[in-house]
Motif scaffolding. Sequence first.
Motif, PDB file in Angstrom:
ATOM      1  N   ASP A   1       0.824  -1.205   0.000  1.00  0.00           N
ATOM      2  CA  ASP A   1       0.000   0.000   0.000  1.00  0.00           C
ATOM      3  C   ASP A   1       0.858   1.254   0.000  1.00  0.00           C
ATOM      4  OD1 ASP A   1      -2.268  -1.555   0.061  1.00  0.00           O
ATOM      5  OD2 ASP A   1      -2.560  -1.388   2.228  1.00  0.00           O
ATOM      6  N   PHE A   2       2.006   1.216   0.679  1.00  0.00           N
ATOM      7  CA  PHE A   2       2.898   2.376   0.721  1.00  0.00           C
ATOM      8  C   PHE A   2       3.409   2.693  -0.683  1.00  0.00           C
ATOM      9  CE2 PHE A   2       2.673   1.197   5.059  1.00  0.00           C
ATOM     10  CZ  PHE A   2       3.094   2.262   5.832  1.00  0.00           C
ATOM     11  N   TYR A   3       3.873   1.655  -1.370  1.00  0.00           N
ATOM     12  CA  TYR A   3       4.400   1.858  -2.714  1.00  0.00           C
ATOM     13  C   TYR A   3       3.296   2.301  -3.679  1.00  0.00           C
ATOM     14  CZ  TYR A   3       8.991  -0.075  -1.575  1.00  0.00           C
ATOM     15  OH  TYR A   3      10.239  -0.272  -1.043  1.00  0.00           O
ATOM     16  N   ALA A   4       2.127   1.693  -3.567  1.00  0.00           N
ATOM     17  CA  ALA A   4       1.024   2.030  -4.474  1.00  0.00           C
ATOM     18  C   ALA A   4       0.583   3.480  -4.312  1.00  0.00           C
ATOM     19  CB  ALA A   4      -0.157   1.093  -4.230  1.00  0.00           C
ATOM     20  N   LYS A   5       0.839   4.072  -3.132  1.00  0.00           N
ATOM     21  CA  LYS A   5       0.455   5.456  -2.874  1.00  0.00           C
ATOM     22  C   LYS A   5       1.621   6.427  -3.054  1.00  0.00           C
ATOM     23  CE  LYS A   5      -3.293   4.093   0.203  1.00  0.00           C
ATOM     24  NZ  LYS A   5      -3.835   4.103   1.588  1.00  0.00           N
ATOM     25  N   GLY A   6       2.672   5.978  -3.728  1.00  0.00           N
ATOM     26  CA  GLY A   6       3.766   6.877  -4.095  1.00  0.00           C
ATOM     27  C   GLY A   6       4.859   7.043  -3.069  1.00  0.00           C
TER      28      GLY A   6
ATOM     29  N   ALA B   1       4.176  -9.477  -3.669  1.00  0.00           N
ATOM     30  CA  ALA B   1       3.203  -8.815  -4.531  1.00  0.00           C
ATOM     31  C   ALA B   1       3.880  -7.851  -5.499  1.00  0.00           C
ATOM     32  CB  ALA B   1       2.172  -8.062  -3.688  1.00  0.00           C
ATOM     33  N   PHE B   2       4.986  -7.264  -5.085  1.00  0.00           N
ATOM     34  CA  PHE B   2       5.704  -6.286  -5.894  1.00  0.00           C
ATOM     35  C   PHE B   2       7.196  -6.433  -5.629  1.00  0.00           C
ATOM     36  CE2 PHE B   2       5.623  -4.352  -1.795  1.00  0.00           C
ATOM     37  CZ  PHE B   2       6.811  -3.646  -1.710  1.00  0.00           C
ATOM     38  N   GLY B   3       8.012  -5.766  -6.456  1.00  0.00           N
ATOM     39  CA  GLY B   3       9.445  -5.712  -6.229  1.00  0.00           C
ATOM     40  C   GLY B   3       9.911  -4.269  -6.300  1.00  0.00           C
ATOM     41  N   HIS B   4      10.991  -3.963  -5.576  1.00  0.00           N
ATOM     42  CA  HIS B   4      11.567  -2.612  -5.615  1.00  0.00           C
ATOM     43  C   HIS B   4      13.068  -2.733  -5.758  1.00  0.00           C
ATOM     44  CE1 HIS B   4      12.843   1.186  -3.148  1.00  0.00           C
ATOM     45  NE2 HIS B   4      13.034   1.363  -4.439  1.00  0.00           N
ATOM     46  N   PHE B   5      13.583  -2.256  -6.871  1.00  0.00           N
ATOM     47  CA  PHE B   5      15.019  -2.178  -7.148  1.00  0.00           C
ATOM     48  C   PHE B   5      15.539  -0.982  -6.361  1.00  0.00           C
ATOM     49  CE2 PHE B   5      18.738  -0.964  -9.607  1.00  0.00           C
ATOM     50  CZ  PHE B   5      19.245  -2.148 -10.110  1.00  0.00           C
ATOM     51  N   TRP B   6      16.025  -1.243  -5.132  1.00  0.00           N
ATOM     52  CA  TRP B   6      16.350  -0.148  -4.216  1.00  0.00           C
ATOM     53  C   TRP B   6      17.747   0.405  -4.486  1.00  0.00           C
ATOM     54  CZ3 TRP B   6      15.789  -0.566   1.869  1.00  0.00           C
ATOM     55  CH2 TRP B   6      15.784   0.724   2.413  1.00  0.00           C
ATOM     56  N   TYR B   7      18.773  -0.423  -4.323  1.00  0.00           N
ATOM     57  CA  TYR B   7      20.146   0.013  -4.573  1.00  0.00           C
ATOM     58  C   TYR B   7      20.890  -1.063  -5.363  1.00  0.00           C
ATOM     59  CZ  TYR B   7      19.644   3.761  -1.135  1.00  0.00           C
ATOM     60  OH  TYR B   7      19.245   4.877  -0.456  1.00  0.00           O
TER      61      TYR B   7
ATOM     62  N   TRP C   1      -0.744   7.397 -10.580  1.00  0.00           N
ATOM     63  CA  TRP C   1       0.290   6.895 -11.488  1.00  0.00           C
ATOM     64  C   TRP C   1      -0.041   7.306 -12.911  1.00  0.00           C
ATOM     65  CZ3 TRP C   1       4.756   5.180  -9.701  1.00  0.00           C
ATOM     66  CH2 TRP C   1       4.816   4.765  -8.369  1.00  0.00           C
ATOM     67  N   ASP C   2       0.910   7.978 -13.554  1.00  0.00           N
ATOM     68  CA  ASP C   2       0.719   8.572 -14.881  1.00  0.00           C
ATOM     69  C   ASP C   2       1.604   7.835 -15.879  1.00  0.00           C
ATOM     70  OD1 ASP C   2       0.609  10.276 -17.143  1.00  0.00           O
ATOM     71  OD2 ASP C   2       0.363  12.038 -15.873  1.00  0.00           O
ATOM     72  N   SER C   3       1.075   7.509 -17.035  1.00  0.00           N
ATOM     73  CA  SER C   3       1.846   6.795 -18.061  1.00  0.00           C
ATOM     74  C   SER C   3       2.330   7.714 -19.181  1.00  0.00           C
ATOM     75  CB  SER C   3       0.994   5.663 -18.664  1.00  0.00           C
ATOM     76  OG  SER C   3      -0.199   6.178 -19.230  1.00  0.00           O
ATOM     77  N   ASP C   4       2.211   9.030 -18.987  1.00  0.00           N
ATOM     78  CA  ASP C   4       2.640  10.007 -19.998  1.00  0.00           C
ATOM     79  C   ASP C   4       4.163  10.189 -19.899  1.00  0.00           C
ATOM     80  OD1 ASP C   4       3.140  12.132 -21.680  1.00  0.00           O
ATOM     81  OD2 ASP C   4       1.486  13.377 -20.945  1.00  0.00           O
ATOM     82  N   ILE C   5       4.905   9.381 -20.634  1.00  0.00           N
ATOM     83  CA  ILE C   5       6.363   9.408 -20.555  1.00  0.00           C
ATOM     84  C   ILE C   5       6.932  10.675 -21.197  1.00  0.00           C
ATOM     85  CG2 ILE C   5       8.486   8.140 -21.092  1.00  0.00           C
ATOM     86  CD1 ILE C   5       6.561   6.899 -19.002  1.00  0.00           C
ATOM     87  N   THR C   6       6.227  11.246 -22.148  1.00  0.00           N
ATOM     88  CA  THR C   6       6.663  12.524 -22.724  1.00  0.00           C
ATOM     89  C   THR C   6       6.700  13.590 -21.642  1.00  0.00           C
ATOM     90  OG1 THR C   6       5.746  11.957 -24.901  1.00  0.00           O
ATOM     91  CG2 THR C   6       6.158  14.294 -24.439  1.00  0.00           C
ATOM     92  N   LEU C   7       5.689  13.611 -20.794  1.00  0.00           N
ATOM     93  CA  LEU C   7       5.637  14.562 -19.685  1.00  0.00           C
ATOM     94  C   LEU C   7       6.748  14.274 -18.681  1.00  0.00           C
ATOM     95  CD1 LEU C   7       4.385  16.816 -18.011  1.00  0.00           C
ATOM     96  CD2 LEU C   7       2.745  15.141 -17.108  1.00  0.00           C
ATOM     97  N   LEU C   8       6.965  13.003 -18.369  1.00  0.00           N
ATOM     98  CA  LEU C   8       8.025  12.637 -17.427  1.00  0.00           C
ATOM     99  C   LEU C   8       9.379  13.128 -17.926  1.00  0.00           C
ATOM    100  CD1 LEU C   8       9.119  11.130 -14.948  1.00  0.00           C
ATOM    101  CD2 LEU C   8       9.197   9.056 -16.362  1.00  0.00           C
ATOM    102  N   LYS C   9       9.661  12.922 -19.197  1.00  0.00           N
ATOM    103  CA  LYS C   9      10.931  13.351 -19.765  1.00  0.00           C
ATOM    104  C   LYS C   9      11.066  14.871 -19.724  1.00  0.00           C
ATOM    105  CE  LYS C   9      11.635   9.361 -22.793  1.00  0.00           C
ATOM    106  NZ  LYS C   9      11.747   8.875 -24.200  1.00  0.00           N
TER     107      LYS C   9
END
Length: 233
Positions: A35-40, A152-158, A217-225
């Motif tokens: 839930d923490f990750y899903a909420k940013g 349920a999920f993975g996080h590439f931390w370091y 969560w936004d999928s607009d990669i043009t905006l991200l860039k």
Amino acid sequence: MKITREEFGHEYGEGIYRFGYCEYATLEKNDQLADFYAKGFLPHSANPKIVGDFYMARGARVPLKEFALTSENRRIAKRFDNTLTIREMPAKGMPEDIKKLFIDYFAKRHGKNTMPKERLEAVLSWPVPLSLIIYENNAVPLAAVLEVSDGAFGHFWYSAYDLALTEQSLGMWLMLDGARRARGKGLSHYYLGTVYGGKALYKANLTPLEFWDGSSWDSDITLLKKLARSESR
């Protein structure tokens, strides 16, 4: 999940009402880590004295159901696939030579104060399911990844690796391999950390990609860039 906020700036004047707050979340009993990750939220590890708090930021994640290697991904994959063996273990049992790999890597790559031993030990003490993935060639460790995963999920931390392999894109390969492994385990998402500044846009080489915009969560990669590149000026 306990939410707290800390003021860091404001614009308060004629016709302007803008207030900036950093948002944090603390793990509480019976909380679901996903839930923490899903909420940013991402683990806060900048201060070794803070363990168990999360901060909200512009993070990126890969929806693994749709994840597939691009032609560029496959080109990088061929450089290391079938040449490195993988060993996975609980991070709290990190061998001393791997600790040295992390400390040396961060000192040379990002500055000696970025990941001193005290901070690394604090990261390893985090109350999350943290794994260490070691990549070896002929029993010689060339890279390692600290990865959070609760099934349920993975996080590439370091990650840390032999800097002699930087030009061969070993760092990118490690992230690609992490996403492949997570998809193979049937996980829903693979989190890649923050995306601030143009140098972080290598993460956009994984597709599809979503980023946290503060609300969703936004999928607009043009905006991200556009956002990331504007921060590099």
